[in-house]
Design a protein around this motif. Structure first.
Motif, PDB file in Angstrom:
ATOM      1  N   PHE A 150      -8.581 -55.163 -27.881  1.00  0.00           N
ATOM      2  CA  PHE A 150      -8.990 -54.071 -26.989  1.00  0.00           C
ATOM      3  C   PHE A 150     -10.470 -54.193 -26.669  1.00  0.00           C
ATOM      4  CE2 PHE A 150      -5.492 -51.377 -29.081  1.00  0.00           C
ATOM      5  CZ  PHE A 150      -4.573 -51.864 -28.190  1.00  0.00           C
ATOM      6  N   ILE A 155      -4.137 -54.319 -37.382  1.00  0.00           N
ATOM      7  CA  ILE A 155      -5.063 -53.292 -36.899  1.00  0.00           C
ATOM      8  C   ILE A 155      -6.362 -53.936 -36.415  1.00  0.00           C
ATOM      9  CG2 ILE A 155      -6.487 -51.328 -37.589  1.00  0.00           C
ATOM     10  CD1 ILE A 155      -4.269 -50.327 -39.244  1.00  0.00           C
ATOM     11  N   PRO A 178     -11.905 -48.393 -25.994  1.00  0.00           N
ATOM     12  CA  PRO A 178     -10.583 -48.915 -25.610  1.00  0.00           C
ATOM     13  C   PRO A 178      -9.500 -48.747 -26.676  1.00  0.00           C
ATOM     14  CG  PRO A 178     -12.029 -50.710 -26.217  1.00  0.00           C
ATOM     15  CD  PRO A 178     -12.822 -49.468 -26.356  1.00  0.00           C
ATOM     16  N   ILE A 179      -9.832 -48.249 -27.855  1.00  0.00           N
ATOM     17  CA  ILE A 179      -8.825 -48.148 -28.916  1.00  0.00           C
ATOM     18  C   ILE A 179      -7.939 -46.933 -28.674  1.00  0.00           C
ATOM     19  CG2 ILE A 179      -8.476 -47.960 -31.398  1.00  0.00           C
ATOM     20  CD1 ILE A 179     -11.305 -48.994 -31.746  1.00  0.00           C
ATOM     21  N   PRO A 180      -6.623 -47.100 -28.600  1.00  0.00           N
ATOM     22  CA  PRO A 180      -5.772 -45.932 -28.484  1.00  0.00           C
ATOM     23  C   PRO A 180      -5.872 -45.113 -29.766  1.00  0.00           C
ATOM     24  CG  PRO A 180      -4.508 -47.949 -28.166  1.00  0.00           C
ATOM     25  CD  PRO A 180      -5.843 -48.339 -28.651  1.00  0.00           C
ATOM     26  N   TYR A 210      -3.878 -43.667 -31.614  1.00  0.00           N
ATOM     27  CA  TYR A 210      -2.909 -43.834 -32.700  1.00  0.00           C
ATOM     28  C   TYR A 210      -3.220 -45.051 -33.558  1.00  0.00           C
ATOM     29  CZ  TYR A 210      -0.885 -46.307 -28.734  1.00  0.00           C
ATOM     30  OH  TYR A 210      -0.707 -47.089 -27.633  1.00  0.00           O
ATOM     31  N   VAL A 211      -3.834 -46.085 -32.928  1.00  0.00           N
ATOM     32  CA  VAL A 211      -4.272 -47.224 -33.739  1.00  0.00           C
ATOM     33  C   VAL A 211      -5.423 -46.781 -34.637  1.00  0.00           C
ATOM     34  CG1 VAL A 211      -5.313 -49.508 -33.673  1.00  0.00           C
ATOM     35  CG2 VAL A 211      -3.526 -48.925 -32.066  1.00  0.00           C
ATOM     36  N   GLY A 256      -1.271 -51.835 -26.017  1.00  0.00           N
ATOM     37  CA  GLY A 256      -1.273 -50.551 -26.718  1.00  0.00           C
ATOM     38  C   GLY A 256       0.068 -49.847 -26.640  1.00  0.00           C
ATOM     39  N   LEU A 295      -5.671 -55.843 -33.161  1.00  0.00           N
ATOM     40  CA  LEU A 295      -5.497 -54.935 -32.022  1.00  0.00           C
ATOM     41  C   LEU A 295      -6.854 -54.455 -31.546  1.00  0.00           C
ATOM     42  CD1 LEU A 295      -2.461 -52.648 -32.838  1.00  0.00           C
ATOM     43  CD2 LEU A 295      -2.785 -54.038 -30.823  1.00  0.00           C
ATOM     44  N   ILE A 296      -7.663 -53.972 -32.487  1.00  0.00           N
ATOM     45  CA  ILE A 296      -8.965 -53.436 -32.106  1.00  0.00           C
ATOM     46  C   ILE A 296      -9.812 -54.530 -31.463  1.00  0.00           C
ATOM     47  CG2 ILE A 296     -11.111 -52.459 -33.018  1.00  0.00           C
ATOM     48  CD1 ILE A 296      -9.411 -50.825 -34.940  1.00  0.00           C
TER      49      ILE A 296
END
Lengths: 295, 341
Positions: A271, A264, B155-157, B159-160, A221, A267-268
């Motif tokens: 996480f 995107i 868990p997603i920041p 800004y993402v 992140g 990333l998600i």
């Protein structure tokens, strides 16, 4: 304990973790991501060059190069994506290896020391916690811009990453040390180092494992955040720099969803995948939430 | 001395020393940035067409360096900035030159602090209420669904998440504008002006606020209050209370909620202490005029006065929050901590 016994114990833990639905889902997500990042080994050498492919093409099913379309600088999104995944995972893992272990070490030392050393440790940890993380990282990234490589980014991230775990490890150590069985152990003449290894560490290690996974999430992140500002290594592909180029070429408003969505979504899923694993590990380690039959 | 006073004095001393160390580290780091704002400024003057003698140029450079506290040996410079740290007045800013840094920071401050105070309080309250209620809900589908949503969001920041939000609400369904927000001269002479200002603030702040609230209310605060209340409900004293036949509402309020308040208030205070560093990435992505984006500009240009003002403010915010927790709040809400007279 012999090696085969250790492996047996490991398999047993894995089996009981596997009973958690969350663990299975998380593991499945991370497995897919790992397979995708291994695919980066097969990327064609010309994918790194700009304008090696026609630019701005939407996805076509003709070849694997074009399966996710191409970018405005004429590079195939699919190969950028798998390489970005590999690099981001690498950054996350290395930061977790360095940062969370530094935190573990400092936290243990702080929890075990007394008097002036203890105060010095607390002050050091607290002053790093007090500083806002991202601005400090931006400053560091600017100051070290010349020497920034995929190897040094984890080092820079670790400068911030160790403080919170250190504080938590210290408080866990303190609460374990005040328990009766530690007093009994030390009165029974067990050596200090053995008490640390066999009585204190099991408590700390459980927390450390979940923190390790969470540090991976945090580092990926943070690299993304740095990249949004153009402060990551822009010559390499990471999920962060992918987003940087998306923003830089305004792909969002030109409707190039095939360029914007992969970083995107990945990333998600990274996480969420790691988080699901860390949640199931921590609920496995907490006997009260574990459910019957496994005390 | 009363033990509480002794604790107060101790804790305050620790706070001051922590701040001092943290300031030193950030000063060192900031000074490691290779850009020189003074030279950039002189370059800009030269570009205006002013002919400067080399001698005059050097003199001007000297004046500017002195003005910004950058003349003399590194030790002198450090002492100048340390002095300025204690008064929190770091002198003139580089970005908006003749204005003092403090004035510029104060102009951006309400935007960040307003946004973050609002979003933090709203999402804390929402998350805690939903979390405690869900732990007692019998319907497994509702609580299961909420928990699964939260686990994905947690868990997603943010800004993402805000990038995803921009894609949906500025491109697919254009509701929010993404034009850079300007700061209007806030004059509230008439009612119409007031409405205009409120409308402007809403238009600028609603998208970043939404991206922060969704993630932190349904993700962070919900998950932490749910895990805490689940863990508390298996505590012996709660089970004992249930066996004694105490009303479930009373158990929820007096037994569970009260005891999860300690860690939750701690986290709230820490989050509130952190409002002074702004929401850096979100502000940058949404072009929101807050402390975060100002700090970013200041760091990039090498504007030490503004950067150090904001960094000091945010460090003071966090240390004050922990100080407040350690000295006051815990004695009010945690029944286990009492000082013997």
């Amino acid at each position: 304990m012999s090696t085969s016994l250790k492996i047996y114990a490991f398999i047993k833990i894995f089996k009981s973790l596997f009973k958690y639905r969350r663990f299975r889902i998380g593991l499945a997500i991370i497995t897919i991501i790992a397979i995708l990042s291994i695919a980066s080994l097969f990327s064609p050498p010309q994918y790194k060059r700009w304008y090696a492919y026609p630019k701005d093409r939407p996805p076509q099913l003709t070849s694997i190069d074009m399966i996710l379309g191409t970018t405005t600088n004429g590079r195939p999104v699919f190969w950028i994506m798998v390489n970005a995944l590999a690099n981001s995972l690498y950054i996350g893992l290395l930061t977790a290896l360095i940062g969370s272990h530094a935190g573990l070490l400092v936290g243990l030392l702080a929890g075990l020391s007394r008097g002036k050393t203890e105060s010095a440790f607390i002050l050091l940890i607290d002053s790093f916690i007090v500083m806002p993380g991202l601005p400090i990282l931006i400053v560091l990234a600017l100051a070290l811009k010349q020497s920034m490589t995929i190897l040094t980014i984890p080092l820079i991230l670790s400068i911030i990453a160790w403080a919170w775990p250190a504080r938590n490890v210290r408080s866990i150590t303190l609460s374990v040390i005040s328990k009766d069985f530690i007093t009994i152990a030390s009165f029974s003449g067990i050596k200090f180092f053995n008490i640390l290894l066999h009585e204190v560490m099991p408590y700390v290690l459980g927390w450390h494992l979940t923190n390790f996974i969470n540090t991976i999430i945090w580092a990926i992140g943070m690299e993304t955040a740095l990249a949004v500002f153009g402060l990551s290594i822009l010559s390499e592909d990471t999920l962060g720099t992918m987003i940087y180029w998306v923003l830089n070429y305004n792909a969002l408003f030109r409707g190039m969803w095939w360029w914007l969505l992969p970083p995107i979504i990945l990333l998600i899923s990274i996480f969420v995948g790691f988080y699901l694993i860390s949640v199931s590990v921590s609920s496995y380690l907490n006997p009260r939430l574990r459910g019957g039959g496994q005390q | 001395m009363h033990p509480f006073v002794k604790h107060l004095v101790n804790r305050t001393m620790v706070m001051v020393i922590t701040l001092f160390i943290a300031f030193n580290i950030s000063y060192l780091l900031i000074r490691a940035i290779p850009t020189s704002a003074v030279d950039a400024m002189l370059g800009a003057i030269a570009q205006l067409g002013q002919r400067l003698d080399p001698e005059e140029y050097m003199r001007m450079r000297q004046v500017l360096l002195e003005l910004f506290g950058l003349s003399g040996s590194p030790l002198d410079q450090y002492l100048t900035y340390l002095k300025r740290f204690f008064t929190l007045d770091f002198g003139f800013s580089f970005i908006v030159f003749p204005r003092p840094a403090r004035e510029i920071v104060l102009r951006y401050l309400p935007w960040s602090v307003g946004l973050l105070l609002f979003t933090t309080v709203i999402s804390w309250t929402l998350g805690n209420i939903i979390g405690v209620i869900v732990s007692f809900v019998k319907n497994r589908y509702i609580s299961g669904a909420l928990e699964n949503i939260a686990i994905v969001l947690y868990p997603i920041p943010y800004y993402v998440f805000s990038l995803a939000l921009i894609y949906i609400f500025a491109y697919l369904i254009p509701i929010f504008s993404l034009s850079p927000a300007t700061m209007p001269a806030i004059s509230i002479a008439s009612l119409w002006d007031l409405i205009n200002v409120v409308f402007h603030i809403l238009k600028t702040a609603s998208a970043p606020a939404l991206s922060i609230i969704v993630i932190s209310a349904l993700g962070w605060w919900f998950i932490s209050s749910r895990t805490l209340s689940l863990a508390t409900m298996t505590e012996d004293y709660v089970i004992y209370a249930r066996l004694r036949g105490i009303d479930i509402g009373r158990i929820r309020g007096r037994y569970v909620l009260r005891s999860i308040m300690v860690p939750q208030v701690t986290a709230l205070a820490l989050a509130l202490g952190a409002v002074f560093s702004g929401a850096l990435v979100t502000e940058y992505i949404f072009a929101y005029p807050g402390l975060g984006s100002l700090l970013y500009q200041a760091i990039i240009i090498g504007d030490y006065p503004i950067a150090l003002t904001i960094l000091s403010l945010s460090m003071i915010g966090v240390t004050l929050a922990t100080w407040f927790l350690d000295t006051v709040v815990y004695y009010l809400i945690d029944p286990r901590i009492r000082f013997a007279k």
